[in-house]
Design an enzyme around this catalytic site. Structure first.
Site, short mmCIF file in Angstrom:
data_model
loop_
_atom_site.label_atom_id
_atom_site.label_comp_id
_atom_site.label_asym_id
_atom_site.label_seq_id
_atom_site.Cartn_x
_atom_site.Cartn_y
_atom_site.Cartn_z
N HIS A 103 19.94 4.06 32.83
CA HIS A 103 19.17 4.63 31.25
C HIS A 103 18.45 3.38 31.12
O HIS A 103 17.69 3.03 29.87
CB HIS A 103 20.20 3.55 29.93
CG HIS A 103 21.10 5.47 29.74
ND1 HIS A 103 22.57 4.61 30.17
CD2 HIS A 103 21.10 5.56 29.08
CE1 HIS A 103 23.50 5.82 29.43
NE2 HIS A 103 22.77 6.45 28.58
N HIS A 145 18.98 15.55 24.08
CA HIS A 145 19.31 15.12 24.90
C HIS A 145 21.57 15.47 25.01
O HIS A 145 21.40 15.61 27.11
CB HIS A 145 19.84 13.97 24.77
CG HIS A 145 19.72 12.74 25.91
ND1 HIS A 145 18.53 11.80 26.82
CD2 HIS A 145 20.56 11.78 26.73
CE1 HIS A 145 19.46 10.68 27.36
NE2 HIS A 145 20.92 11.24 27.07
N GLU A 146 21.81 15.16 24.67
CA GLU A 146 23.19 16.05 25.08
C GLU A 146 23.40 16.92 26.22
O GLU A 146 24.26 17.10 27.02
CB GLU A 146 24.52 14.90 24.02
CG GLU A 146 24.28 14.07 23.67
CD GLU A 146 24.68 13.00 24.82
OE1 GLU A 146 25.11 13.01 26.06
OE2 GLU A 146 24.76 11.61 25.55
N GLU A 178 18.89 11.21 33.20
CA GLU A 178 19.06 10.57 31.97
C GLU A 178 18.04 11.21 32.03
O GLU A 178 17.25 11.55 30.41
CB GLU A 178 18.69 8.88 31.89
CG GLU A 178 20.02 8.40 31.47
CD GLU A 178 20.37 9.38 30.15
OE1 GLU A 178 19.88 8.87 29.30
OE2 GLU A 178 21.72 10.11 30.44
N HIS A 223 21.74 17.22 29.65
CA HIS A 223 22.99 16.30 30.39
C HIS A 223 24.51 17.62 30.73
O HIS A 223 24.27 17.92 32.40
CB HIS A 223 23.94 15.08 29.86
CG HIS A 223 23.54 13.87 29.75
ND1 HIS A 223 22.66 13.59 31.61
CD2 HIS A 223 23.22 13.12 28.86
CE1 HIS A 223 22.48 12.60 30.58
NE2 HIS A 223 22.71 12.43 29.68
N ASP A 245 25.93 -0.47 33.93
CA ASP A 245 25.55 0.95 33.32
C ASP A 245 25.11 2.05 35.13
O ASP A 245 23.73 2.30 34.97
CB ASP A 245 23.94 1.62 32.70
CG ASP A 245 23.59 2.12 32.40
OD1 ASP A 245 24.14 3.10 31.87
OD2 ASP A 245 22.24 1.93 31.58
N TYR A 297 24.90 10.43 38.66
CA TYR A 297 24.86 10.33 37.61
C TYR A 297 25.15 8.23 37.92
O TYR A 297 26.05 7.57 37.41
CB TYR A 297 26.24 10.01 36.38
CG TYR A 297 25.55 9.63 35.27
CD1 TYR A 297 24.33 10.17 34.34
CD2 TYR A 297 26.20 8.50 34.15
CE1 TYR A 297 24.01 10.70 32.97
CE2 TYR A 297 25.87 8.33 32.63
CZ TYR A 297 24.50 9.18 32.56
OH TYR A 297 24.39 8.32 31.29
#
Ligand SMILES: [Zn+2]
Length: 445
Positions: free
Chosen positions: A266, A164-165, A188, A168, A261, A179
């Site tokens: 998210h 996942h990271e 995301e 990004h 957020d 973002y």
């Protein structure tokens, strides 16, 4: 273009998400804003790519895992590079196998050579901070905390969190989705898509049988959570007193308007996540080799802008779907994203200030959880005194003007008395400002 034109020099003083708002409200022409955001991404690529590639020349190792040893310095001390034996440090070794599998997936299925497609060496950091229940990409490092020990254990335990990271980083170097708001929720979602592709590949499962839970392994026993997110059934991943209830919508009818957020990145990612699940099953085969290839093609097609919304992203996946065009269009239609989907209005900020009180809301993080606290600064106790002293020292106004949102980092909303409030990105915190936020948040925990 080697140097940005003089007429666009004002671009760099305005954060990307604000540019987006100015375009939306008609204050700036949309073409101007897109050009600004393109140049901004180019400059960031050059700054970051240059540094990372310079290191890569020294070695053929595709990655190096460091330890921050519970401090917040990046990257920390190097512990293990590709080709070296296990270190015996579980978090380091988990990061090592997670990133190896991720890089292999991108090479073998998407023909991509690291996040920049030019072999940039990955710098990973484990053991970041104290009780740090988060993982993030800051533009140069993949960073993992060990969790708080009460709800979360170490974030390296889930290989899909590592993918996942890394996702990004890929998005930053391709479509560059800002973002914030819908483009942020897409940023995301794309990371969750790559995470699920990796998880299913490691399990040897195809799209029909594979798991759609993200971050299944990072909870301590006894927490009522199946994962951080359930891509198949958004909104059902967890329900626990310590964590709250999974807030994700599964359909545009339930789209959440919020300023927390970075505009619910998210939260609303649940909608495109479910579209991917439906598409992956309809296309068939493995998630990576089937719908994953289509999503990756859309991300790298050049059809998207940095502020593309759900509708634009859906169109790009349909355009990239070839013989699966109808199946992909139908997947998006089932979550309410069609050519007729109206643009969602910009979220309105709720009142965050209360008379006589200093309050902090922390949102974001890969978990997307909101934590709140407040302090009466006139009280006669150590905590109130410390808050008073810090408020005199910190410069919240300039902190609020520093740093664009970064993937999976925290966002702090601080209200002081009546009428004064600031939104501060985690990247903009100095030691005093971080201490102030933590002091105010401590009350509720
Ligand atoms: Zn993320």
């Amino acid at each position: 273009m080697d140097t940005p034109g003089d007429t666009l020099s004002s671009c760099h003083f305005v954060p990307p998400y604000l540019m987006q708002e100015l375009a939306r409200t008609g204050t700036l022409a949309e073409g101007y804003v897109h050009e600004c955001l393109r140049i901004d991404t180019q400059l960031r690529d050059r700054r970051r790519g240059g540094g990372v590639r310079a290191t890569a020349r020294d070695t053929t190792a595709r990655w190096v895992v460091h330890t921050a040893d519970h401090a917040e310095e990046l990257p920390g001390e190097p512990v293990r590079s590709e080709g070296e034996p296990e270190s015996g440090d579980a978090a380091v070794d988990e990061a090592a196998s997670g990133i190896t599998a991720t890089l292999d997936l991108f090479r073998d299925v998407f023909a991509r050579d690291s996040f920049d497609d030019a072999g940039a060496r990955l710098l990973l950091t484990a053991h970041y901070g104290r009780d740090y229940a988060n993982a993030f990409w800051d533009g140069g490092h993949l960073v993992f905390g060990d969790g708080d020990g009460t709800v979360f254990t170490r974030f390296t335990r889930a290989a899909d969190v590592i993918a996942h990271e890394f996702g990004h980083a890929v998005t930053e170097h391709t479509a560059g989705l800002v973002y914030q708001n819908q483009s942020g929720a897409l940023n995301e979602s794309v990371s969750d898509v790559f995470a699920a592709c990796l998880k299913q590949q490691l399990a040897g499962a195809d799209a029909a049988a594979g798991s759609w839970l993200i971050g299944e392994e990072i909870f301590v026993p006894g927490i009522n959570a199946r994962g951080l997110r359930d891509m198949e059934n958004p909104g059902t991943a967890y329900d626990d007193p310590a964590l709250g209830r999974d807030p994700q919508p599964a359909h545009m009818d339930d789209f959440v308007e919020t300023v927390d957020d970075n505009g619910g990145v998210h939260i609303n990612s649940g909608i495109p996540n479910r579209a991917f699940v439906l598409a992956a099953r309809a296309v068939g085969g493995t998630s990576a080799g089937g719908a994953g290839r289509i999503w990756y093609a859309a991300l790298t097609s050049g059809e998207l802008t940095t502020v593309s919304d759900f509708r634009a992203f859906a169109a790009a996946t349909v355009a990239a779907a070839g013989e699966h065009e109808d199946a992909v269009r139908e997947a998006w239609a089932q979550v309410g994203v069609t050519d007729g989907t109206a643009e969602s209005p910009a979220p309105q900020a709720p009142p965050t200030t209360q008379p006589g009180v200093v309050s902090v809301r922390r949102s974001g993080g890969i978990v997307g959880q909101v934590v709140e606290g407040s302090v009466d600064p006139t009280a006669d106790d150590d905590r109130a005194r410390a808050v008073r002293e810090l408020l005199d020292r910190v410069d919240l106004r300039s902190a609020a003007e520093t740093g664009a949102p970064q993937p999976d980092r925290y966002v702090y909303e601080i209200g002081i008395g009546e009428g004064e409030s600031y939104t501060v990105q985690e990247v903009a915190l100095d030691a005093d400002t971080r201490r102030l936020m933590e002091l105010v948040l401590d009350e509720g925990s």
